[in-house]
Design a protein around this motif. Structure first.
Motif, PDB file in Angstrom:
ATOM      1  N   PRO A  35     -12.524 -56.663  94.919  1.00  0.00           N
ATOM      2  CA  PRO A  35     -13.310 -57.655  95.662  1.00  0.00           C
ATOM      3  C   PRO A  35     -13.502 -58.943  94.882  1.00  0.00           C
ATOM      4  O   PRO A  35     -13.571 -58.944  93.652  1.00  0.00           O
ATOM      5  CB  PRO A  35     -14.652 -56.936  95.872  1.00  0.00           C
ATOM      6  CG  PRO A  35     -14.755 -56.002  94.716  1.00  0.00           C
ATOM      7  CD  PRO A  35     -13.342 -55.513  94.477  1.00  0.00           C
ATOM      8  N   ARG A  36     -13.602 -60.025  95.625  1.00  0.00           N
ATOM      9  CA  ARG A  36     -13.840 -61.318  94.997  1.00  0.00           C
ATOM     10  C   ARG A  36     -15.328 -61.580  94.804  1.00  0.00           C
ATOM     11  O   ARG A  36     -15.725 -62.307  93.897  1.00  0.00           O
ATOM     12  CB  ARG A  36     -13.213 -62.420  95.852  1.00  0.00           C
ATOM     13  CG  ARG A  36     -11.692 -62.329  95.965  1.00  0.00           C
ATOM     14  CD  ARG A  36     -11.159 -63.115  97.140  1.00  0.00           C
ATOM     15  NE  ARG A  36     -11.687 -62.607  98.411  1.00  0.00           N
ATOM     16  CZ  ARG A  36     -11.262 -63.002  99.609  1.00  0.00           C
ATOM     17  NH1 ARG A  36     -10.301 -63.911  99.692  1.00  0.00           N
ATOM     18  NH2 ARG A  36     -11.790 -62.499 100.706  1.00  0.00           N
ATOM     19  N   ARG A  37     -16.141 -60.984  95.666  1.00  0.00           N
ATOM     20  CA  ARG A  37     -17.605 -61.183  95.544  1.00  0.00           C
ATOM     21  C   ARG A  37     -18.325 -59.948  96.060  1.00  0.00           C
ATOM     22  O   ARG A  37     -17.982 -59.381  97.109  1.00  0.00           O
ATOM     23  CB  ARG A  37     -18.050 -62.418  96.316  1.00  0.00           C
ATOM     24  CG  ARG A  37     -19.567 -62.629  96.347  1.00  0.00           C
ATOM     25  CD  ARG A  37     -19.911 -64.026  96.788  1.00  0.00           C
ATOM     26  NE  ARG A  37     -19.514 -65.005  95.770  1.00  0.00           N
ATOM     27  CZ  ARG A  37     -19.468 -66.321  95.961  1.00  0.00           C
ATOM     28  NH1 ARG A  37     -19.783 -66.821  97.146  1.00  0.00           N
ATOM     29  NH2 ARG A  37     -19.107 -67.123  94.980  1.00  0.00           N
ATOM     30  N   ILE A  38     -19.346 -59.537  95.312  1.00  0.00           N
ATOM     31  CA  ILE A  38     -20.203 -58.418  95.686  1.00  0.00           C
ATOM     32  C   ILE A  38     -21.642 -58.923  95.735  1.00  0.00           C
ATOM     33  O   ILE A  38     -22.102 -59.614  94.819  1.00  0.00           O
ATOM     34  CB  ILE A  38     -20.113 -57.261  94.671  1.00  0.00           C
ATOM     35  CG1 ILE A  38     -18.685 -56.708  94.600  1.00  0.00           C
ATOM     36  CG2 ILE A  38     -21.093 -56.141  95.026  1.00  0.00           C
ATOM     37  CD1 ILE A  38     -18.481 -55.673  93.495  1.00  0.00           C
ATOM     38  N   VAL A  39     -22.341 -58.577  96.810  1.00  0.00           N
ATOM     39  CA  VAL A  39     -23.758 -58.924  96.938  1.00  0.00           C
ATOM     40  C   VAL A  39     -24.542 -57.657  97.238  1.00  0.00           C
ATOM     41  O   VAL A  39     -24.154 -56.873  98.122  1.00  0.00           O
ATOM     42  CB  VAL A  39     -24.001 -59.962  98.054  1.00  0.00           C
ATOM     43  CG1 VAL A  39     -25.509 -60.183  98.259  1.00  0.00           C
ATOM     44  CG2 VAL A  39     -23.326 -61.286  97.715  1.00  0.00           C
ATOM     45  N   GLU A  40     -25.621 -57.462  96.504  1.00  0.00           N
ATOM     46  CA  GLU A  40     -26.511 -56.327  96.768  1.00  0.00           C
ATOM     47  C   GLU A  40     -27.864 -56.857  97.223  1.00  0.00           C
ATOM     48  O   GLU A  40     -28.475 -57.695  96.550  1.00  0.00           O
ATOM     49  CB  GLU A  40     -26.681 -55.456  95.525  1.00  0.00           C
ATOM     50  CG  GLU A  40     -27.644 -54.294  95.752  1.00  0.00           C
ATOM     51  CD  GLU A  40     -27.752 -53.370  94.555  1.00  0.00           C
ATOM     52  OE1 GLU A  40     -27.034 -52.353  94.533  1.00  0.00           O
ATOM     53  OE2 GLU A  40     -28.541 -53.683  93.638  1.00  0.00           O
ATOM     54  N   LEU A  41     -28.346 -56.349  98.352  1.00  0.00           N
ATOM     55  CA  LEU A  41     -29.665 -56.701  98.872  1.00  0.00           C
ATOM     56  C   LEU A  41     -30.623 -55.563  98.553  1.00  0.00           C
ATOM     57  O   LEU A  41     -30.558 -54.492  99.159  1.00  0.00           O
ATOM     58  CB  LEU A  41     -29.595 -56.922 100.389  1.00  0.00           C
ATOM     59  CG  LEU A  41     -28.573 -57.949 100.891  1.00  0.00           C
ATOM     60  CD1 LEU A  41     -28.636 -58.054 102.419  1.00  0.00           C
ATOM     61  CD2 LEU A  41     -28.813 -59.315 100.251  1.00  0.00           C
ATOM     62  N   ASP A  64     -17.343 -62.014  91.374  1.00  0.00           N
ATOM     63  CA  ASP A  64     -18.698 -62.540  91.224  1.00  0.00           C
ATOM     64  C   ASP A  64     -19.675 -61.539  91.830  1.00  0.00           C
ATOM     65  O   ASP A  64     -19.458 -61.059  92.946  1.00  0.00           O
ATOM     66  CB  ASP A  64     -18.857 -63.882  91.940  1.00  0.00           C
ATOM     67  CG  ASP A  64     -18.019 -64.983  91.305  1.00  0.00           C
ATOM     68  OD1 ASP A  64     -17.836 -64.936  90.075  1.00  0.00           O
ATOM     69  OD2 ASP A  64     -17.549 -65.870  92.040  1.00  0.00           O
ATOM     70  N   CYS A  65     -20.735 -61.231  91.098  1.00  0.00           N
ATOM     71  CA  CYS A  65     -21.732 -60.277  91.576  1.00  0.00           C
ATOM     72  C   CYS A  65     -23.093 -60.953  91.683  1.00  0.00           C
ATOM     73  O   CYS A  65     -23.486 -61.715  90.800  1.00  0.00           O
ATOM     74  CB  CYS A  65     -21.824 -59.073  90.636  1.00  0.00           C
ATOM     75  SG  CYS A  65     -20.318 -58.073  90.563  1.00  0.00           S
ATOM     76  N   VAL A 118     -18.217 -62.867 101.023  1.00  0.00           N
ATOM     77  CA  VAL A 118     -18.642 -61.586 100.462  1.00  0.00           C
ATOM     78  C   VAL A 118     -17.683 -60.478 100.881  1.00  0.00           C
ATOM     79  O   VAL A 118     -17.531 -60.195 102.077  1.00  0.00           O
ATOM     80  CB  VAL A 118     -20.084 -61.241 100.904  1.00  0.00           C
ATOM     81  CG1 VAL A 118     -20.508 -59.903 100.313  1.00  0.00           C
ATOM     82  CG2 VAL A 118     -21.045 -62.348 100.485  1.00  0.00           C
ATOM     83  N   ASP A 119     -17.064 -59.836  99.905  1.00  0.00           N
ATOM     84  CA  ASP A 119     -16.137 -58.743 100.193  1.00  0.00           C
ATOM     85  C   ASP A 119     -16.841 -57.385 100.248  1.00  0.00           C
ATOM     86  O   ASP A 119     -16.423 -56.490 100.987  1.00  0.00           O
ATOM     87  CB  ASP A 119     -15.027 -58.690  99.136  1.00  0.00           C
ATOM     88  CG  ASP A 119     -14.029 -59.825  99.310  1.00  0.00           C
ATOM     89  OD1 ASP A 119     -13.977 -60.411 100.407  1.00  0.00           O
ATOM     90  OD2 ASP A 119     -13.320 -60.137  98.340  1.00  0.00           O
ATOM     91  N   ILE A 120     -17.880 -57.205  99.434  1.00  0.00           N
ATOM     92  CA  ILE A 120     -18.674 -55.969  99.486  1.00  0.00           C
ATOM     93  C   ILE A 120     -20.145 -56.362  99.571  1.00  0.00           C
ATOM     94  O   ILE A 120     -20.659 -57.088  98.714  1.00  0.00           O
ATOM     95  CB  ILE A 120     -18.445 -55.078  98.245  1.00  0.00           C
ATOM     96  CG1 ILE A 120     -17.006 -54.569  98.206  1.00  0.00           C
ATOM     97  CG2 ILE A 120     -19.419 -53.895  98.261  1.00  0.00           C
ATOM     98  CD1 ILE A 120     -16.698 -53.687  97.002  1.00  0.00           C
TER      99      ILE A 120
END
Length: 330
Positions: A35-41, A64-65, A118-120
């Motif tokens: 993945p290019r970008r991971i975001v956690e909520l 990027d995380c 966002v990929d993940i």
């Protein structure tokens, strides 16, 4: 591959156990999807988030995380003080080159993330039905055309958790799989252009039999991974105890060597004292002999001083040599 290495004083914390068992899947997903970008909520202590970060590091992926949380708590996670964020901040230093902590509400953080980037996306915030639904819908514009969305706690039905309800509504609209162990992890393949590397996996989960096999496989992999981490931790404890015992043994050896040296010194000192005592036993007799000669010579010199002046002088000199009050330096 190492999942996570947190130095947090959080004994028996449930999410850590859960992510130990979900870890093998998340690591496989990151390694395969790249993945290019991971975001956690919803990050809290960061067990799941730093699992992603560690997987990114181990897989050598350019990713990027972003971790989004107020770090104040809620009804489900509980409310907590500033120490939680401080620990997460310190842990994040390991991944600071690609990891960013966004201390904001999920709505406020939308302005920090570009659309379709966002990929993940991992949704693990407040778990009421309306909250989960709102979190997902508000973040859909941020999802890329290859995005995968993870929903945690899809199997929890206590305390008004509503993730399972929303998951039931949305899971059938896209390729998906739910791992029911450890409170549940729903995986939704949202994007229309899922990476080619994931195509075989999507084909397998389309059939009930193969999907069940995949669920069982990752559950067993999670159990094995969790057990390995526990064994590694116990081994580290034993190694530390052994090192401590070795250090204590070396200290005892140094003390024994020092005591042996002291014993030899004391023995030599005792020998000197012994010789001094032997000499001291003779000293009173020698002193007494000198005193008697002094006494008699003094008497003789006094008695003969008129008739035998020379003899009287010699007797006086002999008495003077043995005078107990004589200063030997005169």
């Amino acid at each position: 591959m190492k999942l996570i290495d947190l130095n947090l004083d959080v004994p028996n914390y449930r999410p850590m156990t859960a992510w130990l068992r979900h870890g093998p899947f998340s690591m496989w997903l990151i390694r395969t999807m790249r993945p290019r970008r991971i975001v956690e909520l919803g990050t809290h202590y960061g067990f799941s988030y730093f699992s992603f970060c560690q997987a990114v590091t181990d897989s050598e992926v350019s990713t990027d995380c972003f971790a989004v949380d107020t770090w104040a708590g809620d009804e489900h996670a509980g409310y907590y003080d500033e120490s939680v964020y401080s620990k997460v901040f310190e842990e994040n230093r390991k991944y600071a080159s690609f990891s960013t902590l966004l201390r904001k509400t999920f709505a406020q953080a939308l302005e920090d993330i570009e659309d379709k980037s966002v990929d993940i996306l991992h949704i693990d915030g407040r778990h009421f039905y309306d909250d989960v639904k709102e979190d997902f819908i508000s973040w859909v514009p941020k999802l890329s055309d290859r995005a995968v969305v993870l929903f945690h706690d899809t199997e929890v039905r206590e305390r008004d958790f509503g993730v399972w309800r929303f998951w039931a509504e949305i899971a059938s609209e896209h390729p998906s799989i739910n791992f029911p162990y450890e409170h549940g992890l729903g995986v939704l393949f949202w994007g229309k252009h899922i990476p080619d590397a994931l195509a075989p996996f999507l084909s397998l989960i389309a059939a009930e039999d193969s999907r069940a096999l995949i669920e069982n496989y990752f559950q067993m992999a999670g159990e094995a991974f969790s057990q390995k981490k526990y064994s590694d931790e116990q081994l580290d404890i034993w190694k530390a105890a052994l090192a401590s015992e070795r250090q204590a043994t070396e200290e005892c050896r140094r003390q024994i060597s020092s005591l042996t040296d002291d014993m030899h010194i004391t023995k030599n000192q005792l020998e000197v004292v012994k010789n001094q005592l032997m000499a001291a036993r003779k000293t009173p007799l020698v002193g007494l002999g000198h005193y008697l000669i002094y006494f008699f010579m003094s008497k003789i010199s006094s008695a003969t001083s008129r008739k035998l002046p020379n003899f009287s002088k010699r007797a006086a000199r002999s008495a003077a040599k043995r005078d107990p009050n004589r200063d030997i330096f005169l």
